[in-house]
Design an enzyme around this catalytic site. Structure first.
Site, PDB file in Angstrom:
ATOM      1  N   GLU A 280       0.854  -1.199   0.000  1.00  0.00           N
ATOM      2  CA  GLU A 280       0.000   0.000   0.000  1.00  0.00           C
ATOM      3  C   GLU A 280       0.893   1.253   0.000  1.00  0.00           C
ATOM      4  O   GLU A 280       1.976   1.236   0.607  1.00  0.00           O
ATOM      5  CB  GLU A 280      -0.843  -0.046   1.294  1.00  0.00           C
ATOM      6  CG  GLU A 280      -1.770   1.125   1.550  1.00  0.00           C
ATOM      7  CD  GLU A 280      -2.482   0.989   2.918  1.00  0.00           C
ATOM      8  OE1 GLU A 280      -2.090   0.100   3.729  1.00  0.00           O
ATOM      9  OE2 GLU A 280      -3.414   1.755   3.171  1.00  0.00           O
TER      10      GLU A 280
ATOM     11  N   CYS B 284      -5.185  -3.178   2.553  1.00  0.00           N
ATOM     12  CA  CYS B 284      -4.913  -3.238   3.982  1.00  0.00           C
ATOM     13  C   CYS B 284      -6.146  -3.501   4.850  1.00  0.00           C
ATOM     14  O   CYS B 284      -6.680  -4.589   4.860  1.00  0.00           O
ATOM     15  CB  CYS B 284      -4.167  -1.983   4.416  1.00  0.00           C
ATOM     16  SG  CYS B 284      -3.157  -2.291   5.895  1.00  0.00           S
TER      17      CYS B 284
ATOM     18  N   LYS C  93      -9.536   2.204  -1.793  1.00  0.00           N
ATOM     19  CA  LYS C  93      -9.733   1.556  -0.487  1.00  0.00           C
ATOM     20  C   LYS C  93     -11.096   1.905   0.114  1.00  0.00           C
ATOM     21  O   LYS C  93     -11.406   3.085   0.324  1.00  0.00           O
ATOM     22  CB  LYS C  93      -8.606   1.973   0.452  1.00  0.00           C
ATOM     23  CG  LYS C  93      -8.595   1.286   1.810  1.00  0.00           C
ATOM     24  CD  LYS C  93      -7.336   1.700   2.586  1.00  0.00           C
ATOM     25  CE  LYS C  93      -7.179   0.970   3.903  1.00  0.00           C
ATOM     26  NZ  LYS C  93      -5.913   1.347   4.582  1.00  0.00           N
TER      27      LYS C  93
HETATM   28  C1  ACM Z   1      -3.963   0.056   7.204  1.00  0.00           C
HETATM   29  O1  ACM Z   1      -5.107  -0.067   6.723  1.00  0.00           O
HETATM   30  N1  ACM Z   1      -2.998   0.652   6.536  1.00  0.00           N
HETATM   31  C2  ACM Z   1      -3.666  -0.475   8.528  1.00  0.00           C
END
Ligand code: ACM
Length: 265
Positions: free
Chosen positions: A40, A145, A111
């Site tokens: 990420e 993530c 995301k």
């Molecule tokens: C995250 O979502 N970077 C912990």
């Protein structure tokens, strides 16, 4: 079918786009594979403390420096890559990942579930859990993530036909690597979780990332797992078609036996 998949783990330097892109290129150039997943926010670093920092380093998905590097690598190496980046689209900033294919096609995932202070600078993703064709038509679903803690993310990608989950991460909590074993098992799907390593500081804020990037098969077996600190690319050969078989016993179908009428989603 034989398909070579890989996971790349390294330590990005905060705000040092040039260093981070060069580091990824140096790690990836010697590697031959069909699909490689990277962390990420791989080109920007993670520990932002205000929105102006994100605005300054965020990039267009079509022609930013990260897209340009991975288009070059994808066509030169005949490899598909998934890499996380800070995306700028008009006035909106997203924590995104892109799938870049050898033919130059780019697919973007934004995301869905933002973690902690990310909520202060990123807009929650609006792409949903789409599945894309990677090299050779293999079906790849992207999540980023903290999406891991919502089982709906991996389940949606599975129901949308993914064979492999490409999971770019910057993990600071201790549970994800173990949880992804269950995500793979309950969905009978391959998962590739690429995490970063190292400690990053910005003013008063300091975070240490947990490494342990891994590749898990459809039975929840760890095919590869790194340690907490190494910078490397690990490769393994899988048969993505195994993800099309959802049978647990000859009488139990992990997807077909669901009873959605009793689920409160
Ligand atoms: C995250 O979502 N970077 C912990």
């Amino acid at each position: 079918m034989k398909y070579k998949v890989g996971v790349c783990q390294f330590e990005p330097k905060l705000f040092d786009l040039e260093y981070n892109l060069k580091r990824m290129e140096d790690l990836l150039e010697p590697i031959n594979a069909d699909l490689i997943v990277l962390p990420e926010l791989a080109a920007s670093g993670y520990v932002f403390t205000n929105i102006d920092e994100v605005k300054k380093i965020s990039e267009s998905a079509e022609d930013g420096a990260t897209a340009d590097l991975f288009k070059k690598l994808a066509s030169g190496k005949n490899t598909s890559y998934v890499v996380g980046f800070a995306e700028k689209d008009g006035n909106d900033l997203y924590n995104s990942s892109m799938l870049v294919n050898p033919d130059g096609d780019i697919h973007v995932y934004r995301k869905t579930h933002l973690f902690f202070e990310e909520k202060k600078w990123f807009t929650p993703g609006n792409t949903g859990f789409k599945v894309f064709n990677a090299k050779d038509g293999i079906k790849v679903g992207l999540m980023v993530c903290f999406d891991w803690i919502f089982p709906e993310s991996a389940r949606s990608l599975t129901l949308n036909g993914a064979q492999i989950i490409a999971h770019s991460t910057n993990l600071v909590l201790p549970w994800c690597q173990q949880a992804m074993i269950t995500r793979s098992l309950e969905n009978r799907i391959f998962s590739i979780t690429s995490n970063r390593t190292g400690t990053e500081r910005n003013g008063e804020v300091e975070l240490t990332f947990t490494g342990m990037s891994q590749i898990v098969n459809t039975k929840g077996e760890i095919l590869k797992r790194m340690n907490t600190t190494e910078e490397a690319v690990y490769i393994t050969e899988i048969d993505p078609e195994k993800a099309n078989d959802k049978m647990i016993t000859e009488l139990n179908d992990a997807i077909g036996d669901r009873r959605p009428e009793y689920y409160n989603l």
